[in-house]
Write an enzyme that holds these catalytic residues in place. Sequence first.
Site: not given
Length: 278
Positions: A140, A225
């Site tokens: 990202h 995570g």
Amino acid sequence: MVEPSELSYSVGMSNTTYVAIREARGIIQDAQRIVVLTGAGMSAESGVPTFRDAQTGLWEKYSPEELATPEAMYNRPDLVWSWMLHQARVMRSVEPHDGHKVLGRWQRELVSNGGALDIVTQNIDDLHERGGSDVLAHLHGTTFTFRCFDCDAPSDYELDDPTDEQLQATPALDQLMLEDPPACPACSYGFIRPDIVMFGELLPQQAMDNALDAVRAADVAIVVGTSNIVQPAATLPLAASAAGAQVIEINPNQTPLSQDADLYISGTARNILPELHP
Ligand SMILES: [Zn+2]
């Protein structure tokens, strides 16, 4: 060869987790190529608030979807730039945890033995880098490099370390001094923006290609995570598995990946990753 007896129960570790860690060590012990895929939970354990939790003060009036878009940056560059600076300062103010640090050591050890530990992250902060790792792919983008909003020329703008005053300020609309983004030195009419993927933008193709190469070459993929919901990042563990890698998932709660993973370990990156390091 790691003897299971070296494992010590962490406070609160369940028997299930203890057994899962032993199994993970068995999977990992001969792996030469490991890929680690990390998501928001990895950073949250260092204190980086999630996008939504970070919307305090002035920013409560807006959702991330309203601020982190090219349209918003075009229409209100001062507002969006100031918000992004605030986000970046918060990220800079927190420290890498034991999970980040063990990956840095582990990567150096494997590389020096001719192997690899490739890190592919959805996080836009630099906690992996500050924890001592090279990151193969920021899917990202990253908050700490910049380019021109108009001409795409890379910028050498650097974010200063935040002051306590900046960090503690709870911005309120009437007291916040919004800053304009710096002008682009290359085209002189554009302004600069962080190299992050905003809502509505495509993922950087090179990062995704590098990530796919890494998962296909891996003996073991460790997924940490991440909710495993956001595409296309959620396809990476499946691509690893299809190419023959063993997939180990670490997350406090089960995700859509958990049933397909070879091994699911309930826990945090900070607690579990150091236990997996041979
Ligand atoms: Zn420019």
